[in-house]
Design an enzyme around this catalytic site. Structure first.
Site, PDB file in Angstrom:
ATOM      1  CG  HIS A  37      15.901 -17.309  19.565  1.00  0.00           C
ATOM      2  ND1 HIS A  37      15.016 -16.377  19.102  1.00  0.00           N
ATOM      3  CD2 HIS A  37      17.074 -16.654  19.739  1.00  0.00           C
ATOM      4  CE1 HIS A  37      15.611 -15.198  18.999  1.00  0.00           C
ATOM      5  NE2 HIS A  37      16.868 -15.345  19.379  1.00  0.00           N
ATOM      6  CD  GLN A  61      23.730  -7.066  21.970  1.00  0.00           C
ATOM      7  OE1 GLN A  61      24.062  -7.715  22.960  1.00  0.00           O
ATOM      8  NE2 GLN A  61      23.354  -7.663  20.845  1.00  0.00           N
ATOM      9  CG  ASP A 150      23.162 -12.897  14.597  1.00  0.00           C
ATOM     10  OD1 ASP A 150      22.853 -11.991  13.807  1.00  0.00           O
ATOM     11  OD2 ASP A 150      22.356 -13.374  15.406  1.00  0.00           O
ATOM     12  CB  SER A 185      15.804 -11.877  12.022  1.00  0.00           C
ATOM     13  OG  SER A 185      16.042 -10.653  12.695  1.00  0.00           O
TER      14      SER A 185
HETATM   15  O1  PAF Z   1      22.458 -12.721  19.354  1.00  0.00           O
HETATM   16  C1  PAF Z   1      21.911 -12.148  20.310  1.00  0.00           C
HETATM   17  O2  PAF Z   1      20.712 -12.283  20.532  1.00  0.00           O
HETATM   18  C2  PAF Z   1      22.741 -11.252  21.228  1.00  0.00           C
HETATM   19  O3  PAF Z   1      23.709 -10.564  20.517  1.00  0.00           O
HETATM   20  C3  PAF Z   1      23.361 -12.011  22.421  1.00  0.00           C
HETATM   21  C4  PAF Z   1      24.380 -13.037  21.952  1.00  0.00           C
HETATM   22  C5  PAF Z   1      22.277 -12.698  23.222  1.00  0.00           C
HETATM   23  C6  PAF Z   1      24.090 -11.017  23.342  1.00  0.00           C
HETATM   24  O4  PAF Z   1      23.230 -10.050  23.836  1.00  0.00           O
END
Ligand code: PAF
Length: 281
Positions: A37, A61, A150, A185
């Site tokens: 990130h 999700q 991802d 991750s």
């Molecule tokens: O990759 C992620 O962390 C999530 O799928 C995202 C893109 C922030 C959507 O909730």
């Protein structure tokens, strides 16, 4: 660094930056931030005038039985990391800010959401594209940064942005790895010390796919069989898939006669891990 929860306030701030001609970079996250990130944040800081990160563990999700409840929530640490890097704004809404009582609208994901993750996590991409589109509306940025780790998510989001004419540039960024190759991750923190070496099975299987490809092998079933063998041998407890597909549409291939991507998803203990590598002709 401003931290805002309310969508209207966040919108006003980003819209004001855009109206004054500034380039705004957006990094959507679910928190539990790691070096992957942070590399997206750094890229935005280099390329944009303003950088906005989001922290929201998106319930829509996660399927039933998945790790929504136990997903790591480390907001204070996340905020101090982002502040240190020089992020301008963090949007950290509550669940009811994004899904208030009576919420019932969802985006139908594109075809690229159907294979791979779509088979094992059938509602996952519906939740991803819905929340990402909401974030793109609330935070009308110039560029949105996503990790290539991802890969299917990145492909699905690119397609959604294209199909729905969303005025934002989607920038994929390289996967960040630990020294031994394990892809960063948020879920790595579920691994016990005993399981950690087994998590390298993904990297080893992908490495072997890449070597076979570089040595001239083009038969997809031959490379997929070898990835399966290595995943089993090197510690996967369960394999969801080990596939090679077309890099743009994620459609099936028999021979690698155009750019392809190798993708793996396995369980190590209770932890589900995914990774991928490009096979470029
Ligand atoms: O990759 C992620 O962390 C999530 O799928 C995202 C893109 C922030 C959507 O909730």
């Amino acid at each position: 660094m401003k931290v805002l929860e309310h969508p209207d306030l966040a919108y006003s701030q980003v819209a004001q930056w855009r109206q004054s001609g500034q380039r705004v970079g957006l990094i959507p996250t679910m928190g539990a931030l790691h070096a992957g990130h942070l590399s997206l944040v750094r890229r935005s800081l280099e390329e944009c005038d303003r950088t906005v990160a989001t922290i929201f563990v998106n319930p829509t999700q996660f399927g039933p039985g998945e790790d929504f409840a136990k997903y790591p929530r480390t907001q204070q640490e996340d905020l101090s990391g982002l502040r240190e890097l020089g992020v301008d704004l963090v949007f950290a809404p509550s669940q009811s800010d994004l899904y208030p009582e009576g919420y019932s609208t969802f985006v139908q994901p594109p075809a690229a959401a159907e294979p791979l993750e779509g088979i094992f996590r059938p509602i996952h991409f519906r939740g991803v594209v819905t929340v990402v589109l909401k974030l793109f509306h609330i935070l009308p940025a110039t560029i949105a940064y996503f990790g290539q780790k991802d890969y299917q998510q990145l492909t699905v989001i690119r397609r959604m942005v294209h199909d729905l004419n969303v005025p934002i540039l989607v920038q994929g960024c390289p996967t960040v790895r630990q020294a031994d190759g394990l892809a960063m991750s948020s879920r790595n923190r579920y691994l016990t010390d005993q399981q950690r070496p087994n998590a390298l099975c993904l990297w080893k299987a992908l490495g072997s796919a890449k070597r076979m490809f570089e040595q001239g092998q083009r038969e997809v079933t031959v490379i997929e069989a070898e990835m399966q063998r290595i995943l089993k041998q090197e510690g996967a407890d369960r394999i969801d898939y080990a596939r090679i597909v077309d890099a743009e549409y994620l459609s099936d291939l028999q021979r690698i006669d155009r750019n392809a991507v190798a993708l793996v998803a396995v369980h190590v203990g209770q932890t589900r891990l995914i990774d991928n590598c490009m096979l470029e002709v």
